[in-house]
Design a protein around this motif. Structure first.
Motif, PDB file in Angstrom:
ATOM      1  N   LEU A  85       0.834  -1.191   0.000  1.00 40.09           N
ATOM      2  CA  LEU A  85       0.000   0.000   0.000  1.00 40.09           C
ATOM      3  C   LEU A  85       0.874   1.248   0.000  1.00 40.09           C
ATOM      4  O   LEU A  85       1.963   1.249   0.585  1.00 40.09           O
ATOM      5  CB  LEU A  85      -0.917   0.017   1.230  1.00 40.09           C
ATOM      6  N   ASP A  86       0.371   2.299  -0.618  1.00 37.82           N
ATOM      7  CA  ASP A  86       1.101   3.564  -0.632  1.00 37.82           C
ATOM      8  C   ASP A  86       1.006   4.256   0.725  1.00 37.82           C
ATOM      9  O   ASP A  86       0.096   4.000   1.518  1.00 37.82           O
ATOM     10  CB  ASP A  86       0.532   4.487  -1.711  1.00 37.82           C
ATOM     11  N   ASP A  87       1.910   5.178   0.957  1.00 38.54           N
ATOM     12  CA  ASP A  87       1.879   5.978   2.185  1.00 38.54           C
ATOM     13  C   ASP A  87       0.552   6.736   2.278  1.00 38.54           C
ATOM     14  O   ASP A  87       0.092   7.341   1.301  1.00 38.54           O
ATOM     15  CB  ASP A  87       3.013   7.006   2.182  1.00 38.54           C
ATOM     16  N   GLY A  88      -0.061   6.682   3.458  1.00 35.34           N
ATOM     17  CA  GLY A  88      -1.272   7.451   3.696  1.00 35.34           C
ATOM     18  C   GLY A  88      -2.458   7.061   2.842  1.00 35.34           C
ATOM     19  O   GLY A  88      -3.350   7.880   2.607  1.00 35.34           O
ATOM     20  N   SER A  89      -2.512   5.819   2.396  1.00 40.14           N
ATOM     21  CA  SER A  89      -3.546   5.419   1.424  1.00 40.14           C
ATOM     22  C   SER A  89      -4.808   4.841   2.046  1.00 40.14           C
ATOM     23  O   SER A  89      -5.783   4.584   1.332  1.00 40.14           O
ATOM     24  CB  SER A  89      -2.961   4.404   0.435  1.00 40.14           C
ATOM     25  N   VAL A  90      -4.830   4.599   3.363  1.00 41.40           N
ATOM     26  CA  VAL A  90      -6.017   4.027   4.000  1.00 41.40           C
ATOM     27  C   VAL A  90      -6.463   4.898   5.168  1.00 41.40           C
ATOM     28  O   VAL A  90      -5.670   5.629   5.766  1.00 41.40           O
ATOM     29  CB  VAL A  90      -5.776   2.575   4.488  1.00 41.40           C
ATOM     30  N   THR A  91      -7.744   4.820   5.459  1.00 43.88           N
ATOM     31  CA  THR A  91      -8.300   5.557   6.601  1.00 43.88           C
ATOM     32  C   THR A  91      -8.388   4.699   7.842  1.00 43.88           C
ATOM     33  O   THR A  91      -8.568   5.226   8.951  1.00 43.88           O
ATOM     34  CB  THR A  91      -9.704   6.069   6.266  1.00 43.88           C
ATOM     35  N   GLY A  92      -8.295   3.381   7.665  1.00 46.49           N
ATOM     36  CA  GLY A  92      -8.392   2.480   8.803  1.00 46.49           C
ATOM     37  C   GLY A  92      -7.451   1.306   8.661  1.00 46.49           C
ATOM     38  O   GLY A  92      -7.216   0.792   7.556  1.00 46.49           O
ATOM     39  N   TYR A  93      -6.894   0.898   9.782  1.00 44.49           N
ATOM     40  CA  TYR A  93      -5.975  -0.247   9.850  1.00 44.49           C
ATOM     41  C   TYR A  93      -6.466  -1.138  10.969  1.00 44.49           C
ATOM     42  O   TYR A  93      -6.731  -0.669  12.087  1.00 44.49           O
ATOM     43  CB  TYR A  93      -4.559   0.231  10.137  1.00 44.49           C
ATOM     44  N   ARG A  94      -6.579  -2.419  10.691  1.00 47.76           N
ATOM     45  CA  ARG A  94      -7.065  -3.372  11.685  1.00 47.76           C
ATOM     46  C   ARG A  94      -6.200  -4.624  11.633  1.00 47.76           C
ATOM     47  O   ARG A  94      -5.896  -5.141  10.551  1.00 47.76           O
ATOM     48  CB  ARG A  94      -8.525  -3.727  11.407  1.00 47.76           C
ATOM     49  N   THR A  95      -5.796  -5.115  12.808  1.00 48.69           N
ATOM     50  CA  THR A  95      -5.105  -6.400  12.870  1.00 48.69           C
ATOM     51  C   THR A  95      -5.619  -7.165  14.075  1.00 48.69           C
ATOM     52  O   THR A  95      -5.739  -6.608  15.174  1.00 48.69           O
ATOM     53  CB  THR A  95      -3.571  -6.228  12.904  1.00 48.69           C
ATOM     54  N   ASP A  96      -5.980  -8.415  13.866  1.00 49.95           N
ATOM     55  CA  ASP A  96      -6.683  -9.213  14.869  1.00 49.95           C
ATOM     56  C   ASP A  96      -5.966 -10.557  15.038  1.00 49.95           C
ATOM     57  O   ASP A  96      -5.840 -11.315  14.076  1.00 49.95           O
ATOM     58  CB  ASP A  96      -8.120  -9.423  14.394  1.00 49.95           C
ATOM     59  N   LYS A  97      -5.502 -10.830  16.243  1.00 47.30           N
ATOM     60  CA  LYS A  97      -4.846 -12.101  16.566  1.00 47.30           C
ATOM     61  C   LYS A  97      -3.636 -12.337  15.659  1.00 47.30           C
ATOM     62  O   LYS A  97      -3.454 -13.428  15.121  1.00 47.30           O
ATOM     63  CB  LYS A  97      -5.841 -13.264  16.477  1.00 47.30           C
ATOM     64  N   VAL A  98      -2.786 -11.301  15.517  1.00 45.01           N
ATOM     65  CA  VAL A  98      -1.659 -11.386  14.597  1.00 45.01           C
ATOM     66  C   VAL A  98      -0.327 -11.035  15.261  1.00 45.01           C
ATOM     67  O   VAL A  98       0.675 -11.740  15.060  1.00 45.01           O
ATOM     68  CB  VAL A  98      -1.878 -10.465  13.376  1.00 45.01           C
ATOM     69  N   LEU A  99      -0.278  -9.970  16.039  1.00 46.12           N
ATOM     70  CA  LEU A  99       1.007  -9.452  16.499  1.00 46.12           C
ATOM     71  C   LEU A  99       1.777 -10.436  17.373  1.00 46.12           C
ATOM     72  O   LEU A  99       3.006 -10.355  17.445  1.00 46.12           O
ATOM     73  CB  LEU A  99       0.806  -8.132  17.244  1.00 46.12           C
ATOM     74  N   HIS A 100       1.089 -11.378  18.013  1.00 46.96           N
ATOM     75  CA  HIS A 100       1.802 -12.336  18.861  1.00 46.96           C
ATOM     76  C   HIS A 100       2.668 -13.309  18.056  1.00 46.96           C
ATOM     77  O   HIS A 100       3.550 -13.950  18.624  1.00 46.96           O
ATOM     78  CB  HIS A 100       0.812 -13.126  19.742  1.00 46.96           C
ATOM     79  N   VAL A 101       2.431 -13.422  16.751  1.00 42.76           N
ATOM     80  CA  VAL A 101       3.243 -14.329  15.944  1.00 42.76           C
ATOM     81  C   VAL A 101       4.417 -13.610  15.282  1.00 42.76           C
ATOM     82  O   VAL A 101       5.205 -14.247  14.573  1.00 42.76           O
ATOM     83  CB  VAL A 101       2.400 -15.050  14.866  1.00 42.76           C
ATOM     84  N   LEU A 102       4.558 -12.309  15.525  1.00 43.80           N
ATOM     85  CA  LEU A 102       5.636 -11.543  14.909  1.00 43.80           C
ATOM     86  C   LEU A 102       6.811 -11.399  15.869  1.00 43.80           C
ATOM     87  O   LEU A 102       6.630 -11.087  17.040  1.00 43.80           O
ATOM     88  CB  LEU A 102       5.143 -10.156  14.510  1.00 43.80           C
ATOM     89  N   ALA A 103       8.013 -11.588  15.344  1.00 46.25           N
ATOM     90  CA  ALA A 103       9.210 -11.429  16.176  1.00 46.25           C
ATOM     91  C   ALA A 103       9.403  -9.979  16.590  1.00 46.25           C
ATOM     92  O   ALA A 103       9.884  -9.696  17.687  1.00 46.25           O
ATOM     93  CB  ALA A 103      10.430 -11.939  15.412  1.00 46.25           C
ATOM     94  N   GLU A 104       9.015  -9.039  15.721  1.00 46.99           N
ATOM     95  CA  GLU A 104       9.170  -7.614  16.001  1.00 46.99           C
ATOM     96  C   GLU A 104       7.852  -6.894  15.693  1.00 46.99           C
ATOM     97  O   GLU A 104       7.727  -6.236  14.646  1.00 46.99           O
ATOM     98  CB  GLU A 104      10.320  -7.031  15.187  1.00 46.99           C
ATOM     99  N   PRO A 105       6.865  -7.009  16.566  1.00 45.57           N
ATOM    100  CA  PRO A 105       5.559  -6.404  16.294  1.00 45.57           C
ATOM    101  C   PRO A 105       5.605  -4.896  16.134  1.00 45.57           C
ATOM    102  O   PRO A 105       4.741  -4.308  15.471  1.00 45.57           O
ATOM    103  CB  PRO A 105       4.723  -6.814  17.511  1.00 45.57           C
ATOM    104  N   GLU A 106       6.634  -4.251  16.716  1.00 44.27           N
ATOM    105  CA  GLU A 106       6.733  -2.802  16.567  1.00 44.27           C
ATOM    106  C   GLU A 106       6.911  -2.397  15.104  1.00 44.27           C
ATOM    107  O   GLU A 106       6.483  -1.310  14.690  1.00 44.27           O
ATOM    108  CB  GLU A 106       7.887  -2.251  17.406  1.00 44.27           C
ATOM    109  N   GLN A 107       7.498  -3.282  14.292  1.00 40.94           N
ATOM    110  CA  GLN A 107       7.640  -2.966  12.869  1.00 40.94           C
ATOM    111  C   GLN A 107       6.287  -2.935  12.172  1.00 40.94           C
ATOM    112  O   GLN A 107       6.060  -2.133  11.262  1.00 40.94           O
ATOM    113  CB  GLN A 107       8.566  -3.975  12.199  1.00 40.94           C
ATOM    114  N   ALA A 108       5.379  -3.809  12.612  1.00 36.58           N
ATOM    115  CA  ALA A 108       4.033  -3.809  12.035  1.00 36.58           C
ATOM    116  C   ALA A 108       3.284  -2.535  12.407  1.00 36.58           C
ATOM    117  O   ALA A 108       2.545  -1.975  11.591  1.00 36.58           O
ATOM    118  CB  ALA A 108       3.262  -5.040  12.501  1.00 36.58           C
ATOM    119  N   VAL A 109       3.463  -2.059  13.640  1.00 33.02           N
ATOM    120  CA  VAL A 109       2.793  -0.832  14.061  1.00 33.02           C
ATOM    121  C   VAL A 109       3.368   0.368  13.315  1.00 33.02           C
ATOM    122  O   VAL A 109       2.642   1.285  12.928  1.00 33.02           O
ATOM    123  CB  VAL A 109       2.895  -0.650  15.585  1.00 33.02           C
ATOM    124  N   ALA A 110       4.681   0.376  13.080  1.00 36.50           N
ATOM    125  CA  ALA A 110       5.287   1.430  12.272  1.00 36.50           C
ATOM    126  C   ALA A 110       4.727   1.411  10.851  1.00 36.50           C
ATOM    127  O   ALA A 110       4.485   2.464  10.246  1.00 36.50           O
ATOM    128  CB  ALA A 110       6.807   1.269  12.248  1.00 36.50           C
TER     129      ALA A 110
END
Length: 229
Positions: A85-110
């Motif tokens: 996705l392009d920068d600033g291209s969405v009005t909403g971001y949702r992630t459900d039952k996902v961040l616990h499987v990421l080694a670096e969840p802070e990268q997903a939030v960034a």
């Protein structure tokens, strides 16, 4: 993948889970990305509400299932830390039952901050894997099984960090709420099998389900914030 899909479907079919999903859709705006979309149910439900909903999942098999279940919806195979996705291209971001499987969840939030337009809303949803409540005749064994399952995750306790993750990445108006899902029937057994495996403990839970004595409660943390300018 089939076992995971069975567990996800059983959970998503719960009226409590449906109500929780509906709550997370509020305020997401006209263009929403659902990261870790799985079988695509949230994408389909968001589209039914009039949004342009985009589903993203790292598992090609899950994306294939989602596309079959929700024809006409938009799905992509991609990592949560590198969204197509392009920068600033969405009005909403949702992630459900996902961040616990990421080694670096802070990268997903960034990455969430990158793709959100200023004023856009991010919603993070998930369980803390240490806080599963399961009634059992052997509470010590149950506690050890729950903790062992948690320790198998890259970030089993990330849900208690949701607020700080949003604040640390420039989100404002950050809120957190806890919604507990209660399971009392056999639809929970696939999830319990993933915790206890085969053996006496799981057999006892099967017997509880047969006798209408099963009790499982899972607190879900819902954090949201606004992408600052």
């Amino acid at each position: 993948m089939s076992k995971l899909l069975t567990v996800l479907d059983a959970f998503d079919d719960l009226p409590q889970a449906r109500d929780l999903r509906e709550l997370t859709y509020d305020g997401l705006g006209a263009t929403v990305v659902d990261v870790g979309c799985g079988s695509g149910r949230a994408v389909g439900e968001l589209a039914a509400r009039g949004a342009r909903a985009i589903g993203v999942d790292l598992d090609p098999a899950m994306v294939e299932v989602a596309a079959e279940r929700w024809p006409g919806s938009e799905f992509h195979v991609a990592d949560a830390t590198a969204l197509p996705l392009d920068d600033g291209s969405v009005t909403g971001y949702r992630t459900d039952k996902v961040l616990h499987v990421l080694a670096e969840p802070e990268q997903a939030v960034a990455e969430a901050r990158r793709v959100l337009a200023p004023g856009g809303r991010a919603v993070l949803v998930g369980q803390d894997w240490d806080t599963f409540v399961i009634d059992s005749d052997d509470p010590e064994l149950t506690r050890s099984l729950v903790h062992a399952r948690a320790d198998a995750m890259p970030n089993p306790r990330v849900a208690r960090r949701y607020r700080n993750l949003l604040l640390d990445h420039g989100f404002t108006d950050v809120t957190v709420a806890v919604h507990t899902i209660v399971w009392t029937d056999a639809s929970c057994l696939p999830a319990l099998a993933g915790i206890g495996g085969e053996g006496a403990w799981f057999d006892a839970q099967v017997a509880r389900a047969r006798d209408d004595r099963l009790f499982v409660a899972i607190p879900f943390f819902v954090a949201s914030g606004t992408r600052a300018a």
